[in-house]
Enzyme design. Structure first.
Site, short mmCIF file in Angstrom:
data_model
loop_
_atom_site.label_atom_id
_atom_site.label_comp_id
_atom_site.label_asym_id
_atom_site.label_seq_id
_atom_site.Cartn_x
_atom_site.Cartn_y
_atom_site.Cartn_z
N GLY A 115 0.80 -1.22 0.00
CA GLY A 115 0.00 0.00 0.00
C GLY A 115 0.83 1.27 0.00
N ARG A 146 -3.23 -12.40 -4.68
CA ARG A 146 -4.68 -12.24 -4.50
C ARG A 146 -5.28 -11.67 -5.78
NH1 ARG A 146 -4.39 -6.68 -4.59
NH2 ARG A 146 -2.57 -5.85 -3.55
P1 ADP Z 1 3.49 -1.50 -2.41
O1 ADP Z 1 3.54 -2.98 -2.20
O2 ADP Z 1 3.64 -0.72 -1.15
O3 ADP Z 1 2.34 -1.05 -3.26
P2 ADP Z 1 5.35 -1.64 -4.65
O4 ADP Z 1 6.68 -2.26 -4.51
O5 ADP Z 1 4.31 -2.42 -5.37
O6 ADP Z 1 4.83 -1.16 -3.22
O7 ADP Z 1 5.51 -0.25 -5.38
C1 ADP Z 1 4.45 0.66 -5.49
C2 ADP Z 1 4.75 1.69 -6.58
O8 ADP Z 1 5.95 2.39 -6.29
C3 ADP Z 1 4.98 1.10 -7.96
O9 ADP Z 1 3.79 0.90 -8.65
C4 ADP Z 1 5.81 2.18 -8.61
O10 ADP Z 1 5.01 3.27 -9.02
C5 ADP Z 1 6.67 2.64 -7.49
N1 ADP Z 1 7.96 1.93 -7.47
C6 ADP Z 1 8.24 0.76 -6.85
N2 ADP Z 1 9.52 0.41 -7.03
C7 ADP Z 1 10.09 1.38 -7.76
C8 ADP Z 1 11.42 1.62 -8.26
N3 ADP Z 1 12.41 0.80 -8.00
N4 ADP Z 1 11.62 2.74 -8.98
C9 ADP Z 1 10.63 3.62 -9.23
N5 ADP Z 1 9.38 3.46 -8.78
C10 ADP Z 1 9.09 2.37 -8.05
#
Ligand code: ADP
Length: 667
Positions: free
Chosen positions: A168, A296
């Site tokens: 999140g 999920r």
């Molecule tokens: P969460 O599980 O908290 O949602 P995520 O790892 O899925 O976190 O990342 C959420 C969002 O953050 C991604 O959709 C992207 O927009 C951004 N993001 C994640 N990792 C990177 C990265 N290494 N570089 C740039 N943006 C990132």
């Protein structure tokens, strides 16, 4: 695995996703059990289910997150399986294990798999070992500041700190230069410990202008695993998605094949079963990196359903029943284009803070083949502080992107929701933005164009809203006042002046005069403007009005002195002002008020204390987000009006401060 056939499923969730799952169950002839908290006694998901079991008070930990109560509900209703939806317990390994231990089928992957993928650092290691590209970074055991700092230097800046157990968007921090690093690590660690009970962090190179492209996967218990193509989810605020589509405008056929193959490799590497999502970051140069697996059903699953023609919930249930996947990879097609927009109760102009209120009017756009609406609310739904502020999802389908986009934009404009601030107009502006229309956007685009997307006041629209409010009240009063139908509202025995009313739209105050010209025609005027108005029809809540020859339907909802107006022009909120200005009472003290509903997490000051302007007074928490309420003036704290743990409503006074100047006067 032995095949089963479910006859009753409990849905451990609420809102739109609970309804979405129930729809498929009904279509399959499977009975449904809803669960609910006190806040949801009369919610649509409860009424829709065949049975519903009360869990407890509104806070999630006492209701939708309470494993023991949910298992007990399943036992009492003799449900055979539990669908967790998304959020709440959907990615809770302990819950999945407890279901199996209680002899219930958890509709999702195994507890062990959820546990592994729940830690981003573990997932990264497994994927790297399976030759799935991961973002250059650090996911090691040594969590000392020195070790992290060394690794940060190796990776280079900008970099992204993530909570390993995170989700999140919580605990995430972008660090642009080394000098900010130590403080960011401390902050991220605190947030991670608090939110997830696990302070372990990982570092990733921060990819500028990245796109978020994810692949839906499905695996059965017979060793088959396929992907259902991609979803583009780059339109994000606070690192969270608000618009998703399939196909992604950024993928060539070749890149789609490569990423799809990587998603399948990722799924096979962990022996994935049921529905899951492999998320990737795509760089502007077209390189892609794995970021995480969501174990999920996703919020945005409908776009995949629309382009593949499949029902993902049905497939989830069949997989859980032990049936083999009914198709192979080469049987699957991605046809046409689907786009989803998420309607949230939130205020884009104030950092997208969640909003609350009562839905006074809720009207869906006219049904059309190309528009699907998954919603969990209705007229008079209370949007409270306890749960996710997602209200509904609009999913449009077309032959191509342009067609889908047009459908979505139209549907979004037609939808009426009154009484609660939403991101509806923000979404409309987003869809109209040239960068979005070209498909050339990235995860930072919203921030880049924020001012433009939030939009400014529109004078014409405000004047129309002011005129509509006045005529609406007039008609309402006439309708109520059947005895004296000829008497005009605010009738004055003064032939020289038209009667008038005072209203406020946004920041601007209007004195609106009106004159009846006969046959329901009026002249309505303000300072420097006027309309020739014709009332075409009226009933409470609806005014069909022609203004200078343009006819529109205005839907009006009233709450006290406030009027919520929706028409093809969009939304307006108008306040009725007192006829005569009230005597100004000299303000002696400043109060800090709650900007949003929430819970007081921590009080930072005590009575008698001297505070500087901008100093933190208390910490408020709403929807799991923290906000520091700051002093707007320097002075002495007279009184703290709330206690830690207390729930507050918007506008409620929190702390009283006697400002420095006033103090001087008193002495
Ligand atoms: P969460 O599980 O908290 O949602 P995520 O790892 O899925 O976190 O990342 C959420 C969002 O953050 C991604 O959709 C992207 O927009 C951004 N993001 C994640 N990792 C990177 C990265 N290494 N570089 C740039 N943006 C990132």
């Amino acid at each position: 695995m032995k095949g089963k056939s479910f006859h009753k499923i409990l849905i451990a969730n609420r809102g739109e996703i609970a309804l979405r799952i129930m729809r498929t169950c009904r279509a399959l002839g499977i009975a449904t059990v809803a669960v609910y908290s006190d806040a949801d006694l009369r919610s649509p998901h409860v009424r829709w289910a065949d049975e519903a079991v009360h869990l407890g008070p509104p806070p999630s930990k006492d209701s939708y997150l309470n494993i023991a109560k949910i298992l007990e509900a399943a036992r009492r209703t003799e449900a055979e399986a539990i669908h967790p939806g998304y959020g709440f317990l959907a990615e809770n390994a302990e819950f999945a294990a407890a279901c199996e231990a209680a002899g219930l089928t958890f509709i999702g992957p195994s507890a062990e798999l959820i546990r592994q993928m729940g830690l981003k650092s573990v997932a990264r290691k497994i994927m790297a070992a399976a030759s799935v590209p991961v973002v250059p970074g650090y996911d090691g055991e040594d969590q000392s500041l020195a070790a992290l700092r060394d690794q940060a230097r190796r990776i280079g800046f900008p970099l992204l700190i993530k909570a390993s157990a995170g989700g999140g968007g919580k605990g995430m921090r972008v660090v642009r230069e080394e000098a900010e690093f130590d403080v960011a690590i401390e902050g991220a660690r605190r947030e991670a410990e608090k939110a997830f009970g696990d302070g372990r962090l990982l570092l990733e190179k921060y990819i500028e202008q990245a796109r978020h492209v994810e692949f839906q996967i499905l695996g059965d218990h017979h060793g088959h695993l396929v992907h259902l193509f991609e979803r583009e989810c780059s339109v994000q605020r606070r690192h969270q998605k608000i618009i998703e589509e399939s196909p992604s405008p950024a993928l060539s056929t070749e890149l789609r094949q490569q990423m799809g193959a990587a998603a399948v490799t990722a799924g096979r590497a962990i022996g994935y079963t049921n529905a899951g999502t492999v998320e990737f970051i795509l760089t502007p140069a077209g390189e892609f990196y794995f970021i995480e697996v969501n174990t999920r059903l996703q919020v945005e699953h409908p776009v995949t359903e629309m382009v593949t023609g499949l029902d993902l919930v049905k497939l989830q249930i069949e997989i859980a029943e032990g049936k083999p996947l009914p198709f192979k990879q080469e049987d699957l097609r991605q046809q046409g284009h689907a786009i989803e927009a998420r309607l949230y109760a939130e205020d884009p102009a104030h950092d997208f803070l969640p909003a609350t209120g009562t839905i006074l009017d809720w009207q869906l756009p006219p049904a059309s083949a190309g528009l699907r609406i998954d919603s969990g609310v209705e007229q008079l739904t209370e949007v409270g502080i306890y749960y996710d502020p997602l209200l509904a999802k609009l999913i449009a389908y077309g032959e191509d992107r342009e067609e889908a986009l047009r459908q979505l934009a139209y549907g979004l404009k037609q939808l009426t929701i009154q009484g609660v601030q939403t991101n509806q107009e923000f979404l409309s502006r987003l869809l109209e933005h040239p960068e979005f229309q070209r498909g050339a956007f990235h995860t930072g685009s919203i921030n880049q164009h924020l001012a433009q997307l939030i939009g400014k006041g529109d004078e014409t629209k405000d004047r129309v809203a002011a005129a509509v409010t006045v005529l609406y009240q007039l008609k309402l009063l006439q309708a109520e006042n059947q005895l004296l139908p000829q008497l005009e509202l605010n009738y004055r025995n003064n032939p020289y002046r038209d009667p008038s009313m005072k209203v406020q739209v946004g920041e601007d105050k209007y004195e609106v005069s009106y004159r009846h010209l006969g046959q329901d025609r009026y002249k309505v005027s303000g300072d420097g403007w006027q309309f020739e108005a014709q009332v075409v029809s009226f009933q409470p809540g609806r005014l069909r009005l022609s203004l200078d020859g343009v006819q529109r339907l205005f839907r009006v909802a009233q709450a006290g002195e406030r009027f919520y107006i929706h028409s093809s022009l969009g939304y307006s909120v108008v306040s009725r002002l007192p006829r005569y200005p009230q005597r100004q009472v000299a303000a002696e003290e400043e109060t800090a008020n709650a900007p949003m509903p929430g819970q007081v997490l921590k009080v930072l000051v005590s009575p008698g204390q001297q505070v500087a302007e901008g100093e933190g007074l208390l910490i408020l928490e709403a929807m799991k987000m923290e906000q520091v309420i700051k002093a707007t003036t320097a002075g002495i704290v007279e009184a703290v009006l709330v206690k830690e743990g207390e729930l507050v409503t918007p506008g409620e006074a929190l702390v009283q401060i006697t400002s420095q100047e006033l103090q001087g006067l008193k002495e």
